[in-house]
Design a protein around this motif. Structure first.
Motif, mmCIF file in Angstrom:
data_model
loop_
_atom_site.group_PDB
_atom_site.id
_atom_site.type_symbol
_atom_site.label_atom_id
_atom_site.label_comp_id
_atom_site.label_asym_id
_atom_site.label_seq_id
_atom_site.Cartn_x
_atom_site.Cartn_y
_atom_site.Cartn_z
ATOM 1 N N ILE A 81 34.687 37.281 41.565
ATOM 2 C CA ILE A 81 34.814 36.454 40.360
ATOM 3 C C ILE A 81 33.402 36.111 39.897
ATOM 4 C CG2 ILE A 81 35.700 34.316 39.385
ATOM 5 C CD1 ILE A 81 37.812 34.295 41.591
ATOM 6 N N LEU A 82 32.980 36.691 38.781
ATOM 7 C CA LEU A 82 31.634 36.462 38.253
ATOM 8 C C LEU A 82 31.728 35.597 37.002
ATOM 9 C CD1 LEU A 82 28.591 36.955 38.163
ATOM 10 C CD2 LEU A 82 29.044 39.084 36.928
ATOM 11 N N VAL A 83 31.164 34.413 37.084
ATOM 12 C CA VAL A 83 31.139 33.502 35.935
ATOM 13 C C VAL A 83 29.748 33.580 35.315
ATOM 14 C CG1 VAL A 83 31.453 31.142 35.141
ATOM 15 C CG2 VAL A 83 32.801 31.992 37.079
ATOM 16 N N ASN A 136 48.769 37.183 54.060
ATOM 17 C CA ASN A 136 48.615 36.419 52.826
ATOM 18 C C ASN A 136 47.187 35.930 52.614
ATOM 19 O OD1 ASN A 136 51.277 36.633 52.016
ATOM 20 N ND2 ASN A 136 51.928 34.813 53.130
ATOM 21 N N VAL A 137 46.288 36.232 53.547
ATOM 22 C CA VAL A 137 44.902 35.775 53.445
ATOM 23 C C VAL A 137 44.054 36.836 52.746
ATOM 24 C CG1 VAL A 137 42.824 35.218 54.761
ATOM 25 C CG2 VAL A 137 45.020 34.287 55.459
ATOM 26 N N VAL A 138 43.237 36.405 51.776
ATOM 27 C CA VAL A 138 42.322 37.311 51.080
ATOM 28 C C VAL A 138 40.926 36.695 51.074
ATOM 29 C CG1 VAL A 138 44.091 38.331 49.599
ATOM 30 C CG2 VAL A 138 42.898 36.287 48.834
ATOM 31 N N TYR A 139 39.922 37.558 50.957
ATOM 32 C CA TYR A 139 38.536 37.105 50.867
ATOM 33 C C TYR A 139 38.039 37.350 49.444
ATOM 34 C CZ TYR A 139 38.466 36.653 55.930
ATOM 35 O OH TYR A 139 38.730 36.261 57.219
ATOM 36 N N VAL A 140 37.527 36.288 48.822
ATOM 37 C CA VAL A 140 37.112 36.355 47.419
ATOM 38 C C VAL A 140 35.647 35.929 47.302
ATOM 39 C CG1 VAL A 140 37.554 35.497 45.095
ATOM 40 C CG2 VAL A 140 39.462 35.837 46.671
ATOM 41 N N ASP A 141 34.853 36.748 46.590
ATOM 42 C CA ASP A 141 33.434 36.454 46.367
ATOM 43 C C ASP A 141 33.280 35.810 44.988
ATOM 44 O OD1 ASP A 141 30.716 36.325 46.412
ATOM 45 O OD2 ASP A 141 30.361 38.492 46.420
ATOM 46 N N ILE A 142 32.887 34.540 44.975
ATOM 47 C CA ILE A 142 32.750 33.795 43.716
ATOM 48 C C ILE A 142 31.267 33.635 43.406
ATOM 49 C CG2 ILE A 142 33.406 31.709 42.468
ATOM 50 C CD1 ILE A 142 35.606 31.282 44.537
#
Length: 215
Positions: free
Chosen positions: A131-133, A76-82
């Motif tokens: 996730i690119l803001v 259930n663990v994910v790595y996210v680049d914000i």
């Protein structure tokens, strides 16, 4: 004389019979006690063996459950680049049950320059997700890349006032004032690349603004 002899024989016979009966009774009692003790001992051993086996089964079950639980947690663990206009950009280790909105909150939330309209806050997180803001002004430039801008002619960055600068897609009031302040403090721009020295103007933004500005 014969009668006395018969009485003596009868006495011996009855005495032996009594001892025989007593001996037989003693043997029977001993046998009953022995088998009773043996049966109790067997039951205790069986009970102990059953208890040991039950404990082993319980321990194995706990180990298996813990292993499954650990594997489920890991899956259930994910790595996210914000990236972009968030207060704490970086790579985050998060639960896959979370949404983009949760990830941005954990990254400190949006900055004041963030363009929130292009971010799907309801999207579920996936592993290796980016996730690119974008900056609000950068987004305006990007969305209007095929348009000549609000003004049909290029504008001289060294002479333009705030109204002229804000007529260009990608420059709002805040950035227009920053350009004028920089110009007043540092002199004229020798090239549009000098815009990179102004807060809020990155390489991407400057390259796109070259379509609308000149020095």
């Amino acid at each position: 004389m014969a009668n006395k002899f018969d009485d003596f024989i009868n006495l011996i016979f009855h005495t032996k019979l009594k001892y025989g009966i007593f001996t037989l009774i003693a043997i029977l009692i001993s046998g009953i006690i022995y088998f009773k003790d043996f049966g109790s001992s067997s039951n205790i051993d069986k009970s102990n063996n059953y208890s040991i086996e039950s404990n082993q089964i319980s321990s194995n079950s706990e180990i298996t459950n813990n292993s499954v639980s650990h594997e489920s947690l890991q899956s259930n663990v994910v790595y996210v680049d914000i990236k972009g206009q968030v207060k704490k950009p970086g790579v985050y280790k998060l639960s896959s049950t979370l949404r983009v909105d949760d990830a941005i909150r954990l990254a400190g939330g949006f900055t004041k320059d963030a363009n929130r309209n292009n971010v799907n806050l309801a999207q579920k997180l996936t592993d290796q997700m980016v996730i690119l803001v974008e900056d609000e002004d950068d987004s305006k430039v990007s969305s209007n890349s095929n348009v000549a801008g609000k003004s049909s002619d290029k504008i001289n960055i060294n002479t333009a006032d705030a109204n002229q600068l804000t007529s260009i897609s990608g420059i709002g009031d805040k950035k227009a004032n920053k350009i004028i302040d920089y110009r007043n403090q540092n002199g004229l721009f020798s090239s549009l690349d000098d815009l990179k020295n102004v807060d809020g103007f990155g390489d991407k933004t400057v390259e796109k603004l070259k379509e609308y500005l000149f020095t």
